[in-house]
Design a protein around this motif. Structure first.
Motif, PDB file in Angstrom:
ATOM      1  N   THR A 191     -22.015  36.509  13.583  1.00 51.63           N
ATOM      2  CA  THR A 191     -22.215  35.090  13.314  1.00 51.63           C
ATOM      3  C   THR A 191     -23.699  34.770  13.414  1.00 51.63           C
ATOM      4  O   THR A 191     -24.451  35.453  14.114  1.00 51.63           O
ATOM      5  N   TRP A 194     -26.687  30.148  17.076  1.00 53.99           N
ATOM      6  CA  TRP A 194     -26.156  28.798  17.282  1.00 53.99           C
ATOM      7  C   TRP A 194     -27.108  27.742  16.728  1.00 53.99           C
ATOM      8  O   TRP A 194     -26.685  26.634  16.388  1.00 53.99           O
ATOM      9  N   ARG A 197     -25.698  27.506  13.397  1.00 54.61           N
ATOM     10  CA  ARG A 197     -24.288  27.085  13.391  1.00 54.61           C
ATOM     11  C   ARG A 197     -24.136  25.606  13.695  1.00 54.61           C
ATOM     12  O   ARG A 197     -23.350  24.905  13.048  1.00 54.61           O
ATOM     13  N   THR A 200     -25.109  23.347  10.800  1.00 57.18           N
ATOM     14  CA  THR A 200     -24.170  23.553   9.697  1.00 57.18           C
ATOM     15  C   THR A 200     -22.840  22.867   9.965  1.00 57.18           C
ATOM     16  O   THR A 200     -22.185  22.370   9.044  1.00 57.18           O
ATOM     17  N   LYS A 201     -22.424  22.832  11.235  1.00 56.19           N
ATOM     18  CA  LYS A 201     -21.177  22.148  11.578  1.00 56.19           C
ATOM     19  C   LYS A 201     -21.274  20.657  11.267  1.00 56.19           C
ATOM     20  O   LYS A 201     -20.333  20.051  10.751  1.00 56.19           O
ATOM     21  N   HIS A 218     -19.121  28.873   6.732  1.00 57.65           N
ATOM     22  CA  HIS A 218     -19.230  29.900   7.772  1.00 57.65           C
ATOM     23  C   HIS A 218     -20.304  30.904   7.358  1.00 57.65           C
ATOM     24  O   HIS A 218     -20.000  31.969   6.807  1.00 57.65           O
ATOM     25  N   THR A 220     -22.622  33.883   7.297  1.00 60.93           N
ATOM     26  CA  THR A 220     -22.417  35.211   7.871  1.00 60.93           C
ATOM     27  C   THR A 220     -23.676  36.037   7.682  1.00 60.93           C
ATOM     28  O   THR A 220     -24.306  35.993   6.626  1.00 60.93           O
TER      29      THR A 220
END
Length: 338
Positions: A191, A194, A197, A200-201, A218, A220
């Motif tokens: 992944t 953070w 991440r 992006t969330k 998601h 990658t």
């Protein structure tokens, strides 16, 4: 006092340049490099979102707005109440404009038809603006950290243009991983950090519909000891030492020719890539004559195609690889005929 004001002006300009650089890094790290036609709309949406959050904070905290005004010379006739009204108007209008511009981010066939559907899309600009503003603020903070980390490892970054449909994202990740493994660079999936991440969330939560073509739900990355690969829907990012990154790029250039991803951005170039896929499929099915005929049509099309040179070069290389494979596949038959 004059010296202090000059010093503040210098610091502000330097901070502005640094902030602009960080904002540029943030956009590239979050979305990758996108095609020129979409880059314009993405820049407008990103700038509008940042402008919106600045206007909102200025309304909520007048002291912040007053601080910003110290760096702008306004005519004496401008009433500060008018500025506040302008900020209120910006908070209300900018999201609608973002929603309107987001229509251009969609493929022509996916754009809503009819007045009602378009109004709904424009209204979606309000959550889009909130999500993108939060995302870009976070990334503007995180991007320099990620950049410094690569510099500390003496890694460079190379970009490979790639266009991946949202539904094909994980399949293309597998194809990239297989190509690297075949070329001698085994990788493991991981992944993303953070710091990618989290933004992006927020983007997926508020603006998934508009940003599906430029941001994956998601993200990658493929990790090897000396190189890392991060796939965006519109870009493939190779990070590593110069030699390792160049080797990985060469492997992908050679082996990543028949995938669900396009290695070009232009629509006409994409159509040529579709024809090249037909050549490979025909060869797999043993229809060599059909493959040869399609290849001849592709080569003729390349002579007339009006696209940027870098895209034409990619198509020429793909056609050349298909021709080489076709000749090798037909050699045994030719030898028997002789």
């Amino acid at each position: 006092m004059v010296i202090l004001q000059a010093l503040l002006t210098l610091l502000t300009r330097s901070a502005g340049k640094l902030l602009n650089t960080a904002f540029g890094w943030a956009t590239v790290m979050l979305f990758g490099r996108v095609s020129k036609d979409r880059q314009i709309y993405l820049s407008v949406i990103a700038f509008g979102s940042v402008l919106w959050i600045v206007a909102l904070i200025s309304l909520a905290a007048p002291g912040f707005g007053t601080f910003l005004l110290t760096f702008v010379t306004l005519p004496k006739w401008v009433d500060k109440r008018l500025i506040r009204l302008a900020m209120m108007a910006a908070v209300l209008v900018i999201p609608a404009l973002v929603g309107l511009v987001s229509l251009r981010m969609l493929e022509p066939g996916a754009r809503p038809r009819g007045a009602a559907a378009k109004v709904v899309t424009v209204l979606r600009g309000y959550p889009y603006t909130v999500g993108l503003a939060i995302t870009l603020v976070l990334m503007t903070v995180f991007a320099p950290v990620l950049r410094v980390r690569n510099l500390a490892r003496r890694w460079e970054t190379q970009h490979v243009p790639m266009l991946v449909k949202p539904d094909d994202y994980l399949t293309v990740v597998e194809e990239v991983q297989a190509a690297l493994r075949t070329g001698g660079i085994p990788t493991t999936r991981a992944t993303v950090t953070w710091m990618l991440r989290l933004p992006t969330k927020f983007l997926s939560l508020f603006a998934r519909y508009a940003m599906a073509t430029v941001a994956a739900d998601h993200l990658t990355r493929l990790v090897a000891p000396e190189v890392e690969i991060l796939l965006h829907p519109s870009d493939l990012v190779i990070s590593g030492r110069e030699r390792a990154a160049t080797r990985a790029r060469a492997i992908l250039a050679e082996r990543l020719t028949v995938t669900r991803a396009y290695l070009t951005w232009d629509k006409e170039s994409n159509e040529v890539e579709d024809r090249i896929r037909e050549i490979w499929q025909a060869m797999r099915d043993g229809r060599m004559d059909e493959a040869a005929a399609t290849l001849a049509a592709v080569q003729y099309r390349l002579r007339e195609l009006d696209v940027p040179y870098d895209e034409w070069e990619v198509l020429f290389r793909e056609a050349l690889l298909a021709e080489t494979a076709l000749l090798r596949g037909r050699m045994p038959s030719a030898a028997r005929a002789a």
